[in-house]
Design an enzyme around this catalytic site. Sequence first.
Site, PDB file in Angstrom:
ATOM      1  N   GLU A  93       0.831  -1.202   0.000  1.00  0.00           N
ATOM      2  CA  GLU A  93       0.000   0.000   0.000  1.00  0.00           C
ATOM      3  C   GLU A  93       0.867   1.254   0.000  1.00  0.00           C
ATOM      4  O   GLU A  93       1.969   1.263   0.548  1.00  0.00           O
ATOM      5  CB  GLU A  93      -0.884   0.039   1.250  1.00  0.00           C
ATOM      6  CG  GLU A  93      -1.854  -1.122   1.363  1.00  0.00           C
ATOM      7  CD  GLU A  93      -2.592  -1.108   2.694  1.00  0.00           C
ATOM      8  OE1 GLU A  93      -2.296  -0.235   3.536  1.00  0.00           O
ATOM      9  OE2 GLU A  93      -3.455  -1.968   2.894  1.00  0.00           O
ATOM     10  N   CYS A 113       4.501  -7.202   7.706  1.00  0.00           N
ATOM     11  CA  CYS A 113       5.316  -6.733   8.828  1.00  0.00           C
ATOM     12  C   CYS A 113       5.414  -7.830   9.877  1.00  0.00           C
ATOM     13  O   CYS A 113       4.453  -8.574  10.108  1.00  0.00           O
ATOM     14  CB  CYS A 113       4.683  -5.479   9.433  1.00  0.00           C
ATOM     15  SG  CYS A 113       5.665  -4.720  10.761  1.00  0.00           S
ATOM     16  N   CYS A 117       2.261  -5.596  15.995  1.00  0.00           N
ATOM     17  CA  CYS A 117       1.598  -4.658  16.896  1.00  0.00           C
ATOM     18  C   CYS A 117       0.106  -4.980  16.929  1.00  0.00           C
ATOM     19  O   CYS A 117      -0.526  -5.196  15.883  1.00  0.00           O
ATOM     20  CB  CYS A 117       1.820  -3.225  16.423  1.00  0.00           C
ATOM     21  SG  CYS A 117       3.571  -2.729  16.445  1.00  0.00           S
ATOM     22  N   CYS A 120      -2.510  -3.008  14.679  1.00  0.00           N
ATOM     23  CA  CYS A 120      -2.153  -2.713  13.289  1.00  0.00           C
ATOM     24  C   CYS A 120      -2.502  -3.869  12.368  1.00  0.00           C
ATOM     25  O   CYS A 120      -2.238  -5.034  12.679  1.00  0.00           O
ATOM     26  CB  CYS A 120      -0.655  -2.401  13.208  1.00  0.00           C
ATOM     27  SG  CYS A 120      -0.095  -1.969  11.551  1.00  0.00           S
ATOM     28  N   GLY A 163       5.421  -2.359   7.351  1.00  0.00           N
ATOM     29  CA  GLY A 163       6.791  -2.802   7.545  1.00  0.00           C
ATOM     30  C   GLY A 163       7.543  -1.978   8.575  1.00  0.00           C
ATOM     31  O   GLY A 163       7.125  -0.899   8.969  1.00  0.00           O
ATOM     32  N   GLU A 164       8.658  -2.509   9.024  1.00  0.00           N
ATOM     33  CA  GLU A 164       9.560  -1.821   9.953  1.00  0.00           C
ATOM     34  C   GLU A 164      10.785  -1.365   9.168  1.00  0.00           C
ATOM     35  O   GLU A 164      11.625  -2.173   8.766  1.00  0.00           O
ATOM     36  CB  GLU A 164       9.966  -2.773  11.089  1.00  0.00           C
ATOM     37  CG  GLU A 164      11.104  -2.287  11.973  1.00  0.00           C
ATOM     38  CD  GLU A 164      10.950  -0.862  12.489  1.00  0.00           C
ATOM     39  OE1 GLU A 164      11.828  -0.028  12.201  1.00  0.00           O
ATOM     40  OE2 GLU A 164       9.941  -0.588  13.177  1.00  0.00           O
ATOM     41  N   SER A 195       9.853   6.234  10.389  1.00  0.00           N
ATOM     42  CA  SER A 195       9.159   5.859  11.618  1.00  0.00           C
ATOM     43  C   SER A 195       9.543   4.436  12.010  1.00  0.00           C
ATOM     44  O   SER A 195       9.512   3.526  11.177  1.00  0.00           O
ATOM     45  CB  SER A 195       7.642   5.941  11.410  1.00  0.00           C
ATOM     46  OG  SER A 195       6.954   5.483  12.551  1.00  0.00           O
ATOM     47  N   HIS A 220       3.161   4.662  21.783  1.00  0.00           N
ATOM     48  CA  HIS A 220       1.820   4.128  22.014  1.00  0.00           C
ATOM     49  C   HIS A 220       1.489   3.690  23.444  1.00  0.00           C
ATOM     50  O   HIS A 220       0.320   3.482  23.754  1.00  0.00           O
ATOM     51  CB  HIS A 220       1.516   2.977  21.058  1.00  0.00           C
ATOM     52  CG  HIS A 220       1.756   3.326  19.620  1.00  0.00           C
ATOM     53  ND1 HIS A 220       1.312   4.502  19.055  1.00  0.00           N
ATOM     54  CD2 HIS A 220       2.435   2.670  18.633  1.00  0.00           C
ATOM     55  CE1 HIS A 220       1.677   4.552  17.782  1.00  0.00           C
ATOM     56  NE2 HIS A 220       2.366   3.466  17.501  1.00  0.00           N
ATOM     57  N   CYS A 337      -2.437   1.686   8.176  1.00  0.00           N
ATOM     58  CA  CYS A 337      -1.504   0.756   7.560  1.00  0.00           C
ATOM     59  C   CYS A 337      -2.072  -0.650   7.462  1.00  0.00           C
ATOM     60  O   CYS A 337      -2.519  -1.222   8.450  1.00  0.00           O
ATOM     61  CB  CYS A 337      -0.203   0.704   8.372  1.00  0.00           C
ATOM     62  SG  CYS A 337       0.689   2.261   8.388  1.00  0.00           S
TER      63      CYS A 337
END
Length: 352
Positions: A93, A113, A117, A120, A163-164, A195, A220, A337
């Site tokens: 995306e 990812c 989390c 997410c 993704g990270e 990020s 968070h 995301c």
Amino acid sequence: MIDIFGMELKELETVFVELGLKKFRAKQVFQWLYQKSVFDFAAMHNLSKNDIEILQANCTILPHEIVILREQNSSDGMTSKLLLGMPGGDSVETVLMHHDYGYSVCVSSQVGCDMHCAFCASGLKGAVRNLTKAEIVAQVYLFNERLREANAMVSRVVVMGSGEPMLNFENVVGALDFLHDEAVSHMSYRNMTISTCGIIPGIKRLQAEAKPINLAISLHAVRNELRTALMPINKGYNFVDVIAAAEAYSEAGGRQVTYEYILLKDKNDSVQDAELLSNFLRYKHATVNLIPANPVPEQGFERPGKRTIERFLQTLQKQRINATVRKEMGKDIDAACGQLRAKFAKEQEQKR
């Protein structure tokens, strides 16, 4: 077939010479790609018919090969989200946002990812692979192609999609370096943001790069058990150490760090949570970006009410923490995301 998108000019010149083309043709094609956002050899009018035939027979241009699997545009016309089908079959995306200062694109750095989390949608099925430098740059240039008629280009990039980024460091920084190139987009590093959920070795590597790229931390929560429940990465890189690494990055480069804080109803949105967050960030070179949750049905989280959000913000501001509530863009188009990709994958499974 050789995909030439994302190649440096010298590398492109080598490819062209090996194909029997004049060296100067590489610069012409380079300009068509990155200055004019044209990805079809046949539309490059200063190339000869023979040159075009040679290129079509031997080379591809990634943005020309990508399929738009799904597109959603917000009702206010300010946000567009694309689900991109890559040539190998993976999907990612990317989101275009129109601000009063120009256009920004939120790019993905991985297919899926592995951070898992809880709130997410990106990590519902884990990570498939890293995106290449060219695939990251292509997300920007697909929108540049659309903006061409308006004589506009993307001026800001945030690596905040699926993704990270710190787990795909070389390709992410390589893509940003490429966009920074004067012959490409000439985009300022100060208009770029990476990020991370808190991969400390990546933060240190970025600091060693000594480039004024903005750093955003997905925080968070600042209660240890809660952050671990929301973000399992907290087990490996505790948020206290993450904040320390981010502060060192800020001091080294003079760039303020942004802490992303998604507000989840009855999870991390109390006055006590705001006070605790203030305690950890007091005297830091930091700003807090509060994000009312985009509901992810698969995860069961809800958005707090307006009064709760305002109370959280005011608590931070009373403690002299620089904080804002993120301007909502694309809530009506699954802009969080991974949401569109997850929805598309579910629809495809149901058709089988």
